[in-house]
Write a protein that holds these residues in place. Sequence first.
Motif, PDB file in Angstrom:
ATOM      1  N   LYS A 138       0.885  -1.172   0.080  1.00 21.84           N
ATOM      2  CA  LYS A 138      -0.018   0.028  -0.002  1.00 21.84           C
ATOM      3  C   LYS A 138       0.979   1.192  -0.119  1.00 21.84           C
ATOM      4  CE  LYS A 138      -3.469   2.289   2.697  1.00 21.84           C
ATOM      5  NZ  LYS A 138      -4.484   2.835   1.824  1.00 21.84           N
ATOM      6  N   ASN A 139       1.938   1.186   0.745  1.00 23.34           N
ATOM      7  CA  ASN A 139       2.918   2.345   0.895  1.00 23.34           C
ATOM      8  C   ASN A 139       3.662   2.592  -0.489  1.00 23.34           C
ATOM      9  OD1 ASN A 139       2.354   3.367   3.615  1.00 23.34           O
ATOM     10  ND2 ASN A 139       3.780   1.818   4.411  1.00 23.34           N
ATOM     11  N   PHE A 157       2.252   8.340 -10.350  1.00 22.70           N
ATOM     12  CA  PHE A 157       1.362   7.887 -11.524  1.00 22.70           C
ATOM     13  C   PHE A 157      -0.118   7.358 -11.064  1.00 22.70           C
ATOM     14  CE2 PHE A 157       0.012   4.655 -14.579  1.00 22.70           C
ATOM     15  CZ  PHE A 157      -0.307   5.449 -15.579  1.00 22.70           C
ATOM     16  N   LEU A 158       0.222   6.538 -10.022  1.00 22.06           N
ATOM     17  CA  LEU A 158      -1.007   5.866  -9.776  1.00 22.06           C
ATOM     18  C   LEU A 158      -1.936   6.628  -8.781  1.00 22.06           C
ATOM     19  CD1 LEU A 158       0.484   2.290  -8.726  1.00 22.06           C
ATOM     20  CD2 LEU A 158      -0.829   2.896 -10.653  1.00 22.06           C
ATOM     21  N   GLY A 186      -9.162   8.663 -10.840  1.00 24.15           N
ATOM     22  CA  GLY A 186      -9.062   8.353  -9.623  1.00 24.15           C
ATOM     23  C   GLY A 186      -7.579   8.057  -9.181  1.00 24.15           C
ATOM     24  N   SER A 187      -7.573   7.285  -7.959  1.00 27.64           N
ATOM     25  CA  SER A 187      -6.367   7.150  -7.690  1.00 27.64           C
ATOM     26  C   SER A 187      -6.281   5.392  -7.394  1.00 27.64           C
ATOM     27  CB  SER A 187      -5.854   7.751  -6.117  1.00 27.64           C
ATOM     28  OG  SER A 187      -6.852   7.809  -5.259  1.00 27.64           O
ATOM     29  N   VAL A 188      -5.222   4.846  -7.507  1.00 29.61           N
ATOM     30  CA  VAL A 188      -5.201   3.437  -7.277  1.00 29.61           C
ATOM     31  C   VAL A 188      -4.734   3.106  -5.786  1.00 29.61           C
ATOM     32  CG1 VAL A 188      -4.144   1.298  -7.705  1.00 29.61           C
ATOM     33  CG2 VAL A 188      -4.779   2.906  -9.698  1.00 29.61           C
ATOM     34  N   SER A 189      -5.385   2.501  -5.217  1.00 29.78           N
ATOM     35  CA  SER A 189      -4.642   2.105  -3.641  1.00 29.78           C
ATOM     36  C   SER A 189      -5.171   0.682  -3.198  1.00 29.78           C
ATOM     37  CB  SER A 189      -5.368   3.261  -2.448  1.00 29.78           C
ATOM     38  OG  SER A 189      -4.603   2.900  -1.399  1.00 29.78           O
TER      39      SER A 189
END
Lengths: 74, 402
Positions: free
Chosen positions: B16-17, B24-25, B82-85
Amino acid sequence: MKEENINFEKAMQELEKIAEELESEDLDLDTSVKKFEQGMELSKKCNEILNNAEKKITILINGNEEKFDVNNEE
Amino acid sequence: MEINPITVEELNKYIKNKIDGDEFLNNVYVKGEISNFKLHYTGHMYFTLKDEKSLVKCIMFKSYTGYLNFMPKDGMKVCVLGSVSVFERDGVYQIYAKAIKQDGIGDLYEAYEKMKAKLENEGLFKDSHKKQIPMFPNTIGVLTSSTGAVIRDIINVSTRRNPNVHIRLLPVPVQGLGAEKEIIAGIQKMNDEHLADVLIIGRGGGSLEDLWPFNEESLARAIYESEIPIISAVGHETDFTIADFVADLRAPTPSAAAELAVPNISDVRYTISTYENRYKIALKRKVQLMKLRYEKCMTRRVFKEPLQNINEKYILVDNLVKKLSTDIIEKLNKAKIQLSKKATKIDTLSPMKLIARGYTITEVDGKIVKKSEELNIGDKIDLRYIDGIIKADVIEKISIKG
């Protein structure tokens, strides 16, 4: 099985035809009585077909037919 | 050498970190097709974004959904910002969507429309090819999963309508890659071995990709070729598949398919009994009509007073005879009067009457002499008087002019 089916549908059509003929003014009394007997006989046959059908719920597995109990399949 | 293991939690936290630190993500713009869309009651949206090869989970929190200008739906082609997490608990990464833009219609949907148009042009959906569902099928063939609500619904509805119906289930997978091949094989087996009078092909609703086997061309053709009439019951109410269009009858739900396939036996019995009633009424009417006609006939005069006509004719004959006799009597009387008139006339003209009055008749050898010139001097003549004859000689002739 298939033939009985066709017979049933034909019989129902015949029932309608007889009803229409009987209800027409042109038919003389003798023929009317004959048609009436024919129609009553046919309706009896139709009821017999209905009564003689057999309840079955089956499942085909690998070419075999088995009794199917929906509750056991859960 | 010993390796110290790390916990799953530590691994997920690490990943995750890593991902969160990737610039980019943190700000991705991804295009794909929405599937398995779910609007949670909390207001968050969960869905999968996919293309032909891959898929990724997405979530859009309620705080962002208010800005959407459309309601996302399965099959929609969209671009997601959006963002990837990573969702640490499940060890999955997903897109946390901030905005979604519609991007035309989805590829699968496009393929569906294309296939639909193609088969429609070929005439596979034509009503004229659709077979009649038999009125009273003995055996209902069902192609569906042997588990789940579909087969249960079909059995429940069918046996409720006709306790004596035979349901023959041929279990087939109803979703997933290649499911259509087994459904096709099922249709062919039922046809080849005449195992049913009508077929129901069914499954519950689902996303476009869940229903995809029912949009396959090969299945559409197998349904078209089937000699046994087929009722399709794919999806729920609004989901139409190619199979629905090509089937002989489309039912909105599996329960409805059972209703269409199995006649309610009490309805059929009732129909039959109405025919019996119609026959009885018709025959009764006929008899009544005949009776009425007979009665009407018997009220006519010829039957009521059969001698009346003859009596009338008698009177006529009598009158004629009467008239005839008066006519004859009249004629006879006329003739009598005429006769007596003529007799009187003849009487007055009788030579005897003349003689009685003093005239005489001259005769020669019994022949009456009318003129003096018939006689010559010296002829012997007879002069006839009322009371006798005088014989005389002619002694002189004096002629009188005029």
